[in-house]
Design an enzyme around this catalytic site. Structure first.
Site, PDB file in Angstrom:
ATOM      1  N   ARG A  51     -11.205  62.456  10.331  1.00  0.00           N
ATOM      2  CA  ARG A  51     -11.139  61.006  10.125  1.00  0.00           C
ATOM      3  C   ARG A  51     -11.324  60.227  11.414  1.00  0.00           C
ATOM      4  O   ARG A  51     -11.744  59.075  11.405  1.00  0.00           O
ATOM      5  CB  ARG A  51      -9.812  60.580   9.447  1.00  0.00           C
ATOM      6  CG  ARG A  51      -9.716  59.053   9.310  1.00  0.00           C
ATOM      7  CD  ARG A  51      -8.641  58.551   8.351  1.00  0.00           C
ATOM      8  NE  ARG A  51      -7.404  59.270   8.467  1.00  0.00           N
ATOM      9  CZ  ARG A  51      -6.519  59.103   9.466  1.00  0.00           C
ATOM     10  NH1 ARG A  51      -6.736  58.223  10.420  1.00  0.00           N
ATOM     11  NH2 ARG A  51      -5.417  59.821   9.493  1.00  0.00           N
ATOM     12  N   TYR A 105     -27.869  40.853   3.196  1.00  0.00           N
ATOM     13  CA  TYR A 105     -27.775  42.006   2.299  1.00  0.00           C
ATOM     14  C   TYR A 105     -26.643  41.719   1.290  1.00  0.00           C
ATOM     15  O   TYR A 105     -25.583  41.209   1.678  1.00  0.00           O
ATOM     16  CB  TYR A 105     -27.481  43.266   3.119  1.00  0.00           C
ATOM     17  CG  TYR A 105     -27.193  44.471   2.263  1.00  0.00           C
ATOM     18  CD1 TYR A 105     -28.218  45.134   1.613  1.00  0.00           C
ATOM     19  CD2 TYR A 105     -25.889  44.909   2.070  1.00  0.00           C
ATOM     20  CE1 TYR A 105     -27.957  46.216   0.787  1.00  0.00           C
ATOM     21  CE2 TYR A 105     -25.619  46.005   1.253  1.00  0.00           C
ATOM     22  CZ  TYR A 105     -26.662  46.647   0.619  1.00  0.00           C
ATOM     23  OH  TYR A 105     -26.395  47.713  -0.199  1.00  0.00           O
ATOM     24  N   ASP A 177     -27.836  43.320  11.843  1.00  0.00           N
ATOM     25  CA  ASP A 177     -28.071  44.461  10.964  1.00  0.00           C
ATOM     26  C   ASP A 177     -29.536  44.853  11.169  1.00  0.00           C
ATOM     27  O   ASP A 177     -30.454  44.117  10.781  1.00  0.00           O
ATOM     28  CB  ASP A 177     -27.791  44.040   9.515  1.00  0.00           C
ATOM     29  CG  ASP A 177     -27.987  45.176   8.512  1.00  0.00           C
ATOM     30  OD1 ASP A 177     -28.798  46.087   8.802  1.00  0.00           O
ATOM     31  OD2 ASP A 177     -27.368  45.142   7.436  1.00  0.00           O
ATOM     32  N   LYS A 202     -30.587  54.673   4.848  1.00  0.00           N
ATOM     33  CA  LYS A 202     -31.971  54.253   4.655  1.00  0.00           C
ATOM     34  C   LYS A 202     -32.894  55.031   5.597  1.00  0.00           C
ATOM     35  O   LYS A 202     -32.956  56.237   5.511  1.00  0.00           O
ATOM     36  CB  LYS A 202     -32.070  52.734   4.832  1.00  0.00           C
ATOM     37  CG  LYS A 202     -30.933  51.953   4.144  1.00  0.00           C
ATOM     38  CD  LYS A 202     -30.966  52.053   2.618  1.00  0.00           C
ATOM     39  CE  LYS A 202     -29.717  51.497   1.951  1.00  0.00           C
ATOM     40  NZ  LYS A 202     -29.311  50.144   2.350  1.00  0.00           N
TER      41      LYS A 202
HETATM   42  C1  LIG Z   1     -28.214  49.412   2.275  1.00  0.00           C
HETATM   43  C2  LIG Z   1     -27.942  48.365   3.254  1.00  0.00           C
HETATM   44  C3  LIG Z   1     -26.640  48.101   3.699  1.00  0.00           C
HETATM   45  C4  LIG Z   1     -25.446  48.861   3.140  1.00  0.00           C
HETATM   46  O1  LIG Z   1     -25.513  50.204   3.465  1.00  0.00           O
HETATM   47  P1  LIG Z   1     -24.791  51.384   2.606  1.00  0.00           P
HETATM   48  O2  LIG Z   1     -25.150  52.587   3.390  1.00  0.00           O
HETATM   49  O3  LIG Z   1     -25.342  51.340   1.223  1.00  0.00           O
HETATM   50  O4  LIG Z   1     -23.331  51.076   2.627  1.00  0.00           O
HETATM   51  C5  LIG Z   1     -26.458  47.125   4.636  1.00  0.00           C
HETATM   52  N1  LIG Z   1     -27.488  46.406   5.129  1.00  0.00           N
HETATM   53  C6  LIG Z   1     -28.744  46.609   4.729  1.00  0.00           C
HETATM   54  C7  LIG Z   1     -29.839  45.801   5.301  1.00  0.00           C
HETATM   55  C8  LIG Z   1     -29.024  47.598   3.785  1.00  0.00           C
HETATM   56  O5  LIG Z   1     -30.279  47.787   3.371  1.00  0.00           O
END
Ligand SMILES: *Cc1c(COP(=O)(O)O)cnc(C)c1O
Length: 385
Positions: A51, A105, A177, A202
């Site tokens: 953790r 997002y 992000d 992603k």
């Molecule tokens: C998918 C995504 C998230 C969230 O990510 P998870 O791994 O699904 O928690 C945040 N920001 C963007 C731009 C995303 O495409």
């Protein structure tokens, strides 16, 4: 990128890998051990326990990810949302205010609008491509500025240089992000952002088979995030860490292929008579094309479009595609197509979606690594009635 490597390709393969190699293993083995022998660690946060995100699998990723974006440090998390929420809760204190881009997002949008108030934090949305309008949104207790490298699903590119300048001038922590751009196309810390956040689910992992996230930044900020994460518990499982490390090694190859394929597909759609608009920062017609071209080395694998027949035409298109898959999420090797009003932005009211320009007929495409000709043929067939 790590000073010892000239290219991101080498960095992806070699940065952070253990030396000497563990029992000579060329890849980092999976350390499926919840706890490790006590080694006189002085701080709770340094005791080795899954953790606390500090098994050998985590440590390799922390070094590799920070090297990719020229950070001092990085921390991996259980998901992109764990990275985003933990980072926001690390930076913001009760009474604080945050300026955030208006087209976030979906999960981030809901966290900012529905949950930050429980922590005593208020927010204002800004039009990220209109820096002159930002000052009027400032508050005496504004602490952070939050943007996305490219917005979802309209692919708007904020004036990122202005965002850093504005944050510095007003003493704000600048957060971005960078999921859609990836470190292959854009390294936000290089232009002065304080904290880069990623959904590694992603492009970073790239194979649609795990959820993971990361924060990259200064040693001081990352330590704050890690300490909060240690208690909130959003740590990454070692097996997922292993898969993420494996996925990262090919990210430059995948993303460059996706950059090139997405540009060709965006051009195909923009010339098609059944298509009314295409959003892709690589097209000269995109409103922020110049900003994107000056900051990014590629325009990414995401695009969105509207068909002349609106929602019904979009549904018919989704029913007819054969190679591309009708599924939410993005950034994997397979092409995914979705209608954001029914998936990623379904949580928003129809009125809020309309204000942001997300129509019910909007189609979003995450271009994979299949042959571009096959994809164009698939899309072309799906457009024919
Ligand atoms: C998918 C995504 C998230 C969230 O990510 P998870 O791994 O699904 O928690 C945040 N920001 C963007 C731009 C995303 O495409």
């Amino acid at each position: 990128m790590s000073k010892s490597y000239k290219t991101i390709e080498t960095c992806l393969v070699h940065a952070g890998e253990p030396h000497p190699r563990i029992s000579g293993a060329v890849t980092t083995p999976i350390f499926q051990s919840a706890t490790f022998e006590y080694e006189n660690q002085a701080s709770y946060h340094d005791i080795r326990y899954i953790r606390l995100n500090n098994t050998p699998n985590h440590v390799v990723l922390h070094h590799k990810l920070s090297a990719l974006e020229n950070g001092e440090a990085a921390v991996v998390t259980a998901s992109g949302m764990a990275a985003i929420t933990t980072a926001l809760l690390s930076v913001l204190r009760p009474g604080d205010h945050i300026l955030a881009q208006n087209c976030l997002y979906g999960g981030t949008h809901d966290f900012v609008t529905q949950y930050l108030k429980d922590f005593g934090v208020s927010y204002s949305f800004i039009d990220a491509s209109d820096p002159d309008s930002w000052e009027s949104r400032l508050h005496p207790k504004t602490r952070a500025l939050y943007v996305e490298a490219m917005s979802n699903p309209l692919l708007e590119v904020p004036d990122l240089t202005a965002a850093v300048k504005f944050a510095r001038a007003h003493g704000l922590v600048s957060m971005i992000d960078n999921t859609f751009a990836t470190p292959v196309n854009f390294r936000p810390l290089d232009i002065g952002f304080d904290l880069a956040l990623h959904s590694c689910t992603k492009y970073m992992n790239g194979h649609s088979d795990i959820v993971a996230g990361a924060c990259i930044g200064s040693a001081r900020l990352i330590e704050q995030v890690k300490h909060k994460l240690d208690h909130l518990g959003g740590s990454l499982d070692p097996h997922a860490a292993f898969l993420l490390e494996r996925g990262l090694k090919t990210m430059a190859l995948r993303v460059r292929c996706q950059n090139s394929s997405a540009l060709q597909i965006a051009r195909f759609f923009s010339e098609h008579d059944k298509v009314s608009s295409v959003n892709y920062p690589g097209l000269e017609s995109h409103p922020q094309h110049k900003i994107a071209a000056s900051l990014f080395t590629g325009f990414g694998g995401m695009l969105s479009l509207e068909l002349k027949g609106g929602r019904d035409a979009a549904e018919s298109f989704l029913n007819k595609i054969e190679i591309a898959i009708n599924a939410p999420s993005l950034g994997g090797v397979e092409t995914l197509v979705t209608r954001p009003a029914s998936t990623s932005h379904a949580g928003m009211s129809p009125e809020d979606r309309r204000k942001l320009g997300i129509s019910d007929g909007l189609i979003r495409i995450s271009v994979g690594i299949e042959g571009t000709d096959d994809l164009i043929q698939d899309f072309s067939g799906a457009l024919e009635g």
